[in-house]
Design a protein around this motif. Sequence first.
Motif, PDB file in Angstrom:
ATOM      1  N   THR A   5       0.826  -1.214   0.000  1.00 28.92           N
ATOM      2  CA  THR A   5       0.000   0.000   0.000  1.00 28.92           C
ATOM      3  C   THR A   5       0.858   1.261   0.000  1.00 28.92           C
ATOM      4  OG1 THR A   5      -1.752  -1.172   1.183  1.00 28.92           O
ATOM      5  CG2 THR A   5      -1.821   1.235   1.236  1.00 28.92           C
ATOM      6  N   PHE A   6       1.969   1.224   0.713  1.00 26.35           N
ATOM      7  CA  PHE A   6       2.835   2.404   0.845  1.00 26.35           C
ATOM      8  C   PHE A   6       4.177   2.186   0.147  1.00 26.35           C
ATOM      9  CE2 PHE A   6      -0.069   2.408   4.487  1.00 26.35           C
ATOM     10  CZ  PHE A   6      -0.639   3.658   4.344  1.00 26.35           C
ATOM     11  N   LYS A   7       4.147   1.453  -0.962  1.00 23.61           N
ATOM     12  CA  LYS A   7       5.370   1.074  -1.674  1.00 23.61           C
ATOM     13  C   LYS A   7       6.208   2.283  -2.090  1.00 23.61           C
ATOM     14  CE  LYS A   7       7.013  -1.524  -5.698  1.00 23.61           C
ATOM     15  NZ  LYS A   7       7.992  -2.273  -4.901  1.00 23.61           N
ATOM     16  N   ALA A   8       5.563   3.352  -2.569  1.00 26.34           N
ATOM     17  CA  ALA A   8       6.308   4.513  -3.053  1.00 26.34           C
ATOM     18  C   ALA A   8       7.097   5.194  -1.935  1.00 26.34           C
ATOM     19  CB  ALA A   8       5.357   5.514  -3.710  1.00 26.34           C
ATOM     20  N   PHE A   9       6.686   4.984  -0.671  1.00 27.79           N
ATOM     21  CA  PHE A   9       7.421   5.575   0.453  1.00 27.79           C
ATOM     22  C   PHE A   9       8.779   4.920   0.664  1.00 27.79           C
ATOM     23  CE2 PHE A   9       3.342   7.156   2.697  1.00 27.79           C
ATOM     24  CZ  PHE A   9       3.449   8.368   2.026  1.00 27.79           C
ATOM     25  N   GLU A  10       9.052   3.821  -0.031  1.00 27.11           N
ATOM     26  CA  GLU A  10      10.367   3.203   0.057  1.00 27.11           C
ATOM     27  C   GLU A  10      11.439   4.079  -0.582  1.00 27.11           C
ATOM     28  OE1 GLU A  10      10.154  -0.609  -1.778  1.00 27.11           O
ATOM     29  OE2 GLU A  10       8.576  -1.359  -0.426  1.00 27.11           O
ATOM     30  N   TYR A  11      11.018   5.043  -1.403  1.00 27.86           N
ATOM     31  CA  TYR A  11      11.963   5.871  -2.145  1.00 27.86           C
ATOM     32  C   TYR A  11      12.085   7.232  -1.467  1.00 27.86           C
ATOM     33  CZ  TYR A  11      11.047   2.076  -5.305  1.00 27.86           C
ATOM     34  OH  TYR A  11      10.912   0.810  -5.834  1.00 27.86           O
ATOM     35  N   ARG A  12      13.300   7.536  -1.048  1.00 33.01           N
ATOM     36  CA  ARG A  12      13.576   8.705  -0.209  1.00 33.01           C
ATOM     37  C   ARG A  12      13.037  10.002  -0.804  1.00 33.01           C
ATOM     38  NH1 ARG A  12      17.203  12.626  -0.967  1.00 33.01           N
ATOM     39  NH2 ARG A  12      17.908  13.870   0.840  1.00 33.01           N
ATOM     40  N   PRO A 136       8.760   2.906 -12.684  1.00 34.40           N
ATOM     41  CA  PRO A 136       7.436   2.750 -13.302  1.00 34.40           C
ATOM     42  C   PRO A 136       6.499   1.826 -12.525  1.00 34.40           C
ATOM     43  CG  PRO A 136       9.137   2.681 -14.986  1.00 34.40           C
ATOM     44  CD  PRO A 136       9.851   2.698 -13.661  1.00 34.40           C
ATOM     45  N   ALA A 137       7.045   0.779 -11.893  1.00 33.84           N
ATOM     46  CA  ALA A 137       6.205  -0.174 -11.172  1.00 33.84           C
ATOM     47  C   ALA A 137       5.497   0.461  -9.984  1.00 33.84           C
ATOM     48  CB  ALA A 137       7.040  -1.361 -10.699  1.00 33.84           C
ATOM     49  N   ALA A 138       6.051   1.554  -9.459  1.00 31.12           N
ATOM     50  CA  ALA A 138       5.467   2.202  -8.274  1.00 31.12           C
ATOM     51  C   ALA A 138       4.720   3.482  -8.622  1.00 31.12           C
ATOM     52  CB  ALA A 138       6.574   2.510  -7.255  1.00 31.12           C
ATOM     53  N   LEU A 139       4.561   3.766  -9.917  1.00 27.70           N
ATOM     54  CA  LEU A 139       3.976   5.050 -10.300  1.00 27.70           C
ATOM     55  C   LEU A 139       2.523   5.195  -9.862  1.00 27.70           C
ATOM     56  CD1 LEU A 139       4.141   7.756 -11.721  1.00 27.70           C
ATOM     57  CD2 LEU A 139       3.661   6.596 -13.892  1.00 27.70           C
ATOM     58  N   SER A 140       1.681   4.193 -10.129  1.00 30.07           N
ATOM     59  CA  SER A 140       0.272   4.308  -9.740  1.00 30.07           C
ATOM     60  C   SER A 140       0.137   4.402  -8.228  1.00 30.07           C
ATOM     61  CB  SER A 140      -0.542   3.127 -10.273  1.00 30.07           C
ATOM     62  OG  SER A 140      -0.105   1.916  -9.712  1.00 30.07           O
ATOM     63  N   ASN A 141       1.009   3.714  -7.504  1.00 30.22           N
ATOM     64  CA  ASN A 141       1.014   3.799  -6.044  1.00 30.22           C
ATOM     65  C   ASN A 141       1.376   5.215  -5.592  1.00 30.22           C
ATOM     66  OD1 ASN A 141       2.882   3.428  -3.356  1.00 30.22           O
ATOM     67  ND2 ASN A 141       1.109   2.073  -3.335  1.00 30.22           N
ATOM     68  N   ALA A 142       2.385   5.807  -6.239  1.00 29.72           N
ATOM     69  CA  ALA A 142       2.808   7.162  -5.881  1.00 29.72           C
ATOM     70  C   ALA A 142       1.690   8.170  -6.136  1.00 29.72           C
ATOM     71  CB  ALA A 142       4.057   7.546  -6.673  1.00 29.72           C
ATOM     72  N   ILE A 143       0.990   8.033  -7.255  1.00 28.91           N
ATOM     73  CA  ILE A 143      -0.101   8.956  -7.582  1.00 28.91           C
ATOM     74  C   ILE A 143      -1.246   8.797  -6.587  1.00 28.91           C
ATOM     75  CG2 ILE A 143      -1.869   9.472  -9.318  1.00 28.91           C
ATOM     76  CD1 ILE A 143       0.297   8.815 -11.428  1.00 28.91           C
ATOM     77  N   ALA A 144      -1.544   7.540  -6.203  1.00 36.82           N
ATOM     78  CA  ALA A 144      -2.601   7.318  -5.213  1.00 36.82           C
ATOM     79  C   ALA A 144      -2.219   7.906  -3.857  1.00 36.82           C
ATOM     80  CB  ALA A 144      -2.865   5.819  -5.075  1.00 36.82           C
ATOM     81  N   LEU A 145      -0.970   7.734  -3.444  1.00 38.24           N
ATOM     82  CA  LEU A 145      -0.521   8.303  -2.169  1.00 38.24           C
ATOM     83  C   LEU A 145      -0.538   9.830  -2.218  1.00 38.24           C
ATOM     84  CD1 LEU A 145       2.453   5.927  -1.233  1.00 38.24           C
ATOM     85  CD2 LEU A 145       0.170   6.005  -0.216  1.00 38.24           C
ATOM     86  N   ASN A 146      -0.254  10.391  -3.383  1.00 38.26           N
ATOM     87  CA  ASN A 146      -0.330  11.836  -3.522  1.00 38.26           C
ATOM     88  C   ASN A 146      -1.773  12.313  -3.383  1.00 38.26           C
ATOM     89  OD1 ASN A 146       1.232  14.302  -4.167  1.00 38.26           O
ATOM     90  ND2 ASN A 146      -0.132  14.389  -5.921  1.00 38.26           N
ATOM     91  N   LEU A 273      -6.406   4.832  -0.986  1.00 37.27           N
ATOM     92  CA  LEU A 273      -5.719   3.699  -0.342  1.00 37.27           C
ATOM     93  C   LEU A 273      -5.943   2.404  -1.128  1.00 37.27           C
ATOM     94  CD1 LEU A 273      -6.358   4.357   3.466  1.00 37.27           C
ATOM     95  CD2 LEU A 273      -4.127   4.198   2.338  1.00 37.27           C
ATOM     96  N   ALA A 274      -7.167   2.228  -1.640  1.00 32.70           N
ATOM     97  CA  ALA A 274      -7.467   1.025  -2.415  1.00 32.70           C
ATOM     98  C   ALA A 274      -6.624   0.967  -3.683  1.00 32.70           C
ATOM     99  CB  ALA A 274      -8.956   0.982  -2.760  1.00 32.70           C
ATOM    100  N   VAL A 275      -6.491   2.100  -4.368  1.00 32.45           N
ATOM    101  CA  VAL A 275      -5.650   2.133  -5.571  1.00 32.45           C
ATOM    102  C   VAL A 275      -4.198   1.889  -5.207  1.00 32.45           C
ATOM    103  CG1 VAL A 275      -4.821   3.577  -7.462  1.00 32.45           C
ATOM    104  CG2 VAL A 275      -7.226   3.617  -6.836  1.00 32.45           C
ATOM    105  N   ALA A 276      -3.751   2.469  -4.081  1.00 35.04           N
ATOM    106  CA  ALA A 276      -2.368   2.260  -3.645  1.00 35.04           C
ATOM    107  C   ALA A 276      -2.097   0.791  -3.350  1.00 35.04           C
ATOM    108  CB  ALA A 276      -2.081   3.113  -2.412  1.00 35.04           C
TER     109      ALA A 276
END
Length: 405
Positions: A5-12, A136-146, A273-276
């Motif tokens: 769910t919070f995959k994009a947060f792995e990137y500083r 690219p694999a984390a892009l939709s997650n990043a947009i959802a978290l945004n 959150l569901a999209v993330a």
Amino acid sequence: MLSRTFKAFEYRDFRLLWLGACVSSVGTWMQKLAQSWLVLQLSNSPFLLGLDAFLGEIPILLFSLIGGVAADRMDRRNLLVGSQIVQMSCAFLLAGLFATGTVQVWHILALSFVVGLAQAFGGPAYQALIPTLVPPAALSNAIALNSIQFNLARVLGPMAGGLALTRLGAAWCFGLNGLSFLAVIGSLLALGRRYIPAPTGESLLESLKDGLRFIRCRTAMISLIVLAFAMTVLGIPMVVFLPVFARDVFHQGPSTFTLLLSMSGAGSVAGALAVAAFGHRGTHGRSALLILVALGLFLTLFSLSTNLILSSVFVFLAGAALIAVFALITSLVQAIATDRMRGRVMSVYNVAFRGGMPVGSLAVGALVPIFSAPAVLACCGVLLAVLGAYFLLGQSDVAALGTQA
């Protein structure tokens, strides 16, 4: 599940930008609440209240395309920092005017236009910067978290603004908003990655035409932009006209409006959150269209309901569907755009998305006195469902789209 769910947060860099933008967004919503109240208090004119909102939005529609070209020709980080500094200066200037008792309505209106102009250049740069911070694999997650960041701020900002306005005074609302820009400026300056474009001999007009040609040659991109415009024209009025439902349908006051608005906001966070969490599965295009049909259904059910509990459930589900469709469509647009074109592509998308808001609100506002809010919004819901079904069954270029997972 939690790590996905919070995959994009792995990137500083994404973490830094998300935190800075969240703090700044809370400050912005604090100012919006105080500014709207004070324009009405100073002028006693609903027209000037509407004009203030118009002046804040119109530069985004007029200048976002130029902002997109700038985002593809300049260091996006520096462009964003400049945008934040302009907005911070406007907030501090308003704080000073209120603190000294010299503020006039025209000051507020003029500064709203300047802030909108800064956002016209900062918006495309911000949207184009996000894909460079995550793979690219984390892009939709990043947009959802945004999207979660924006909706959290939409809830927390007015609460904090209301407290600051009543207990500390208007100058504090503007001053605290000014300070909040330091968070996003600091996060931008701390980013490890930067987009520095290759030199080009193109004029600004040639760059803009190049971006429009890029979009025109991709039918799926045109369809996504049309969907974004239609979604905001038909979907956003649900939130705008919640006070009408509270007063005219349920015959209640501000507490019922607050309940419906809170349920819509909570649904938005749940949808993001569901999209993330699950956005990596399946085909994003098909998922977006299915959810768009569901959005139309929930909006129609909310419009026709006269039971407050059921209406609260439907507005929660509609809020979740609205933000989920937005996140998925934005992910698809970002996936199609190349990095060289990203600023221009996102500026066109931004014009369509932001442009649909005033158009929808104005059209629905004109029709509600004639046909009633439930009837008009129920029609909007039906049109959304039909639109989603049309693209799902007849436009395979959207339904077949996916992003890298």
